[in-house]
Design a protein around this motif. Structure first.
Motif, PDB file in Angstrom:
ATOM      1  N   MET A   1      17.721  33.808   6.712  1.00  0.00           N
ATOM      2  CA  MET A   1      17.130  32.569   6.214  1.00  0.00           C
ATOM      3  C   MET A   1      17.295  32.463   4.698  1.00  0.00           C
ATOM      4  SD  MET A   1      13.145  31.393   6.143  1.00  0.00           S
ATOM      5  CE  MET A   1      12.832  32.711   4.980  1.00  0.00           C
ATOM      6  N   VAL A   2      17.031  33.549   3.981  1.00  0.00           N
ATOM      7  CA  VAL A   2      17.156  33.532   2.518  1.00  0.00           C
ATOM      8  C   VAL A   2      18.614  33.323   2.124  1.00  0.00           C
ATOM      9  CG1 VAL A   2      16.942  34.948   0.424  1.00  0.00           C
ATOM     10  CG2 VAL A   2      15.066  34.870   2.083  1.00  0.00           C
ATOM     11  N   LEU A   3      19.532  34.036   2.778  1.00  0.00           N
ATOM     12  CA  LEU A   3      20.948  33.865   2.446  1.00  0.00           C
ATOM     13  C   LEU A   3      21.430  32.452   2.756  1.00  0.00           C
ATOM     14  CD1 LEU A   3      22.463  37.272   3.587  1.00  0.00           C
ATOM     15  CD2 LEU A   3      22.049  36.481   1.238  1.00  0.00           C
ATOM     16  N   ASP A   4      21.027  31.905   3.885  1.00  0.00           N
ATOM     17  CA  ASP A   4      21.406  30.533   4.228  1.00  0.00           C
ATOM     18  C   ASP A   4      20.901  29.563   3.164  1.00  0.00           C
ATOM     19  OD1 ASP A   4      22.624  31.429   6.563  1.00  0.00           O
ATOM     20  OD2 ASP A   4      20.997  30.734   7.887  1.00  0.00           O
ATOM     21  N   THR A   5      19.677  29.767   2.714  1.00  0.00           N
ATOM     22  CA  THR A   5      19.101  28.891   1.690  1.00  0.00           C
ATOM     23  C   THR A   5      19.851  29.026   0.375  1.00  0.00           C
ATOM     24  OG1 THR A   5      16.932  29.034   2.755  1.00  0.00           O
ATOM     25  CG2 THR A   5      16.985  28.290   0.453  1.00  0.00           C
ATOM     26  N   LEU A   6      20.125  30.255  -0.044  1.00  0.00           N
ATOM     27  CA  LEU A   6      20.869  30.462  -1.291  1.00  0.00           C
ATOM     28  C   LEU A   6      22.252  29.818  -1.218  1.00  0.00           C
ATOM     29  CD1 LEU A   6      19.933  34.162  -2.130  1.00  0.00           C
ATOM     30  CD2 LEU A   6      19.271  32.113  -3.409  1.00  0.00           C
ATOM     31  N   ARG A   7      22.907  29.960  -0.091  1.00  0.00           N
ATOM     32  CA  ARG A   7      24.244  29.364   0.066  1.00  0.00           C
ATOM     33  C   ARG A   7      24.174  27.841   0.052  1.00  0.00           C
ATOM     34  NH1 ARG A   7      25.197  33.960   4.421  1.00  0.00           N
ATOM     35  NH2 ARG A   7      26.012  35.575   3.037  1.00  0.00           N
ATOM     36  N   GLU A   8      23.113  27.285   0.608  1.00  0.00           N
ATOM     37  CA  GLU A   8      22.950  25.831   0.588  1.00  0.00           C
ATOM     38  C   GLU A   8      22.642  25.353  -0.833  1.00  0.00           C
ATOM     39  OE1 GLU A   8      22.945  22.037   2.547  1.00  0.00           O
ATOM     40  OE2 GLU A   8      23.890  23.979   2.890  1.00  0.00           O
TER      41      GLU A   8
ATOM     42  N   LEU B   1      11.728  32.266  -4.599  1.00  0.00           N
ATOM     43  CA  LEU B   1      12.121  33.662  -4.396  1.00  0.00           C
ATOM     44  C   LEU B   1      11.136  34.614  -5.066  1.00  0.00           C
ATOM     45  CD1 LEU B   1      16.001  33.494  -4.843  1.00  0.00           C
ATOM     46  CD2 LEU B   1      14.742  34.021  -2.721  1.00  0.00           C
ATOM     47  N   ALA B   2      10.658  34.239  -6.243  1.00  0.00           N
ATOM     48  CA  ALA B   2       9.685  35.084  -6.950  1.00  0.00           C
ATOM     49  C   ALA B   2       8.382  35.199  -6.167  1.00  0.00           C
ATOM     50  CB  ALA B   2       9.418  34.517  -8.349  1.00  0.00           C
ATOM     51  N   GLN B   3       8.024  34.155  -5.451  1.00  0.00           N
ATOM     52  CA  GLN B   3       6.815  34.200  -4.619  1.00  0.00           C
ATOM     53  C   GLN B   3       7.078  34.976  -3.325  1.00  0.00           C
ATOM     54  OE1 GLN B   3       5.178  30.344  -3.779  1.00  0.00           O
ATOM     55  NE2 GLN B   3       3.610  31.164  -2.439  1.00  0.00           N
ATOM     56  N   TRP B   4       8.252  34.793  -2.718  1.00  0.00           N
ATOM     57  CA  TRP B   4       8.599  35.421  -1.440  1.00  0.00           C
ATOM     58  C   TRP B   4       8.800  36.933  -1.560  1.00  0.00           C
ATOM     59  CZ3 TRP B   4      13.412  37.806  -0.878  1.00  0.00           C
ATOM     60  CH2 TRP B   4      13.682  38.306   0.394  1.00  0.00           C
ATOM     61  N   PHE B   5       9.486  37.356  -2.597  1.00  0.00           N
ATOM     62  CA  PHE B   5       9.942  38.740  -2.683  1.00  0.00           C
ATOM     63  C   PHE B   5       8.836  39.796  -2.590  1.00  0.00           C
ATOM     64  CE2 PHE B   5      10.825  42.493  -5.261  1.00  0.00           C
ATOM     65  CZ  PHE B   5      11.768  43.086  -4.447  1.00  0.00           C
ATOM     66  N   PRO B   6       7.751  39.721  -3.352  1.00  0.00           N
ATOM     67  CA  PRO B   6       6.750  40.796  -3.260  1.00  0.00           C
ATOM     68  C   PRO B   6       6.195  40.987  -1.848  1.00  0.00           C
ATOM     69  CG  PRO B   6       6.362  39.501  -5.224  1.00  0.00           C
ATOM     70  CD  PRO B   6       7.398  38.757  -4.412  1.00  0.00           C
ATOM     71  N   ALA B   7       5.921  39.891  -1.147  1.00  0.00           N
ATOM     72  CA  ALA B   7       5.392  40.012   0.217  1.00  0.00           C
ATOM     73  C   ALA B   7       6.436  40.597   1.155  1.00  0.00           C
ATOM     74  CB  ALA B   7       4.922  38.650   0.720  1.00  0.00           C
ATOM     75  N   HIS B   8       7.687  40.191   1.002  1.00  0.00           N
ATOM     76  CA  HIS B   8       8.759  40.734   1.842  1.00  0.00           C
ATOM     77  C   HIS B   8       8.887  42.243   1.617  1.00  0.00           C
ATOM     78  CE1 HIS B   8      12.584  40.884   4.016  1.00  0.00           C
ATOM     79  NE2 HIS B   8      12.993  41.686   3.042  1.00  0.00           N
ATOM     80  N   ALA B   9       8.902  42.642   0.363  1.00  0.00           N
ATOM     81  CA  ALA B   9       9.031  44.066   0.046  1.00  0.00           C
ATOM     82  C   ALA B   9       7.829  44.852   0.572  1.00  0.00           C
ATOM     83  CB  ALA B   9       9.179  44.263  -1.464  1.00  0.00           C
ATOM     84  N   GLU B  10       6.632  44.316   0.351  1.00  0.00           N
ATOM     85  CA  GLU B  10       5.407  45.015   0.741  1.00  0.00           C
ATOM     86  C   GLU B  10       5.273  45.160   2.252  1.00  0.00           C
ATOM     87  OE1 GLU B  10       0.700  44.008   0.682  1.00  0.00           O
ATOM     88  OE2 GLU B  10       1.793  43.640  -1.178  1.00  0.00           O
ATOM     89  N   MET B  11       5.714  44.165   2.992  1.00  0.00           N
ATOM     90  CA  MET B  11       5.556  44.218   4.446  1.00  0.00           C
ATOM     91  C   MET B  11       6.823  44.727   5.134  1.00  0.00           C
ATOM     92  SD  MET B  11       3.330  40.748   5.126  1.00  0.00           S
ATOM     93  CE  MET B  11       4.095  40.537   6.686  1.00  0.00           C
ATOM     94  N   MET B  12       7.882  43.992   5.034  1.00  0.00           N
ATOM     95  CA  MET B  12       9.071  44.294   5.832  1.00  0.00           C
ATOM     96  C   MET B  12       9.847  45.489   5.301  1.00  0.00           C
ATOM     97  SD  MET B  12      10.400  40.674   7.163  1.00  0.00           S
ATOM     98  CE  MET B  12       9.249  39.578   7.973  1.00  0.00           C
ATOM     99  N   ASP B  13      10.084  45.517   3.997  1.00  0.00           N
ATOM    100  CA  ASP B  13      10.847  46.641   3.454  1.00  0.00           C
ATOM    101  C   ASP B  13      10.043  47.937   3.506  1.00  0.00           C
ATOM    102  OD1 ASP B  13      13.010  44.995   3.047  1.00  0.00           O
ATOM    103  OD2 ASP B  13      12.590  44.664   0.929  1.00  0.00           O
TER     104      ASP B  13
END
Length: 168
Positions: free
Chosen positions: A80-87, A108-120
């Protein structure tokens, strides 16, 4: 201009991933500064996009090696993030519209910390549990993960991300 600051709280105690994440934060801030500076933001955006593609591909390799199914929600979020960046890139290059660029940085600045904290963090924990060495690609304890063992036998691999919100 800084959208996000690298802090010890963002570190996952996995050197390769932490270095990659810190680089992502720096490139995101470089992109924001280029955009705010009024010059051509495309070189900084292209660098951010290339880094993000390589960053996510690295995590995808780790997931594949440790028993995550290709359709897991962590991978879906990457796509989803890559598709958005490419668009966003397409809008800038083909339509000469920079408005999506002005929006994507703060998002991205809002998304990244939560992604790292949970998924990564869940991925790092899983890699530790199965004894996966991301440097060598060696899985030291495949028996530590029933899902990993089953995935090696063609059975169902891990599809969730460790969050109840992904619906798997």
């Amino acid at each position: 201009m800084s959208l996000i600051t690298w802090t010890p709280e963002l570190a996952l105690q996995h050197t390769e991933l932490d270095d990659t994440h810190e680089e992502f934060v720096g490139l995101l801030n470089d992109f924001a500064a280029a955009l705010a500076g009024g010059g051509d933001p495309m070189p900084a955006f292209e660098t951010l996009l290339a880094h993000t593609e390589a960053h996510f591909a690295m995590e995808e390799r780790w997931m594949a090696a440790t028993g995550f199914a290709p359709e897991n929600c962590h991978s879906k979020q990457h796509q989803m993030v890559l598709d958005t960046l490419r668009e966003v890139r397409r809008y800038a290059l083909e339509l000469k519209d920079l408005e999506p660029m002005r929006i994507i940085g703060p998002e991205l600045a809002q998304w990244f910390p939560a992604h790292a904290e949970m998924m990564d963090a869940a991925l790092v924990f899983h890699m530790q549990q199965v004894g996966y060495d991301s440097t060598t690609g060696v899985l030291l304890k495949p028996e530590a993960s029933e899902a990993t063992a089953l995935a090696g036998q063609g059975e169902k691999a891990i599809t969730s991300c460790g969050s109840s919100s992904c619906g798997h």
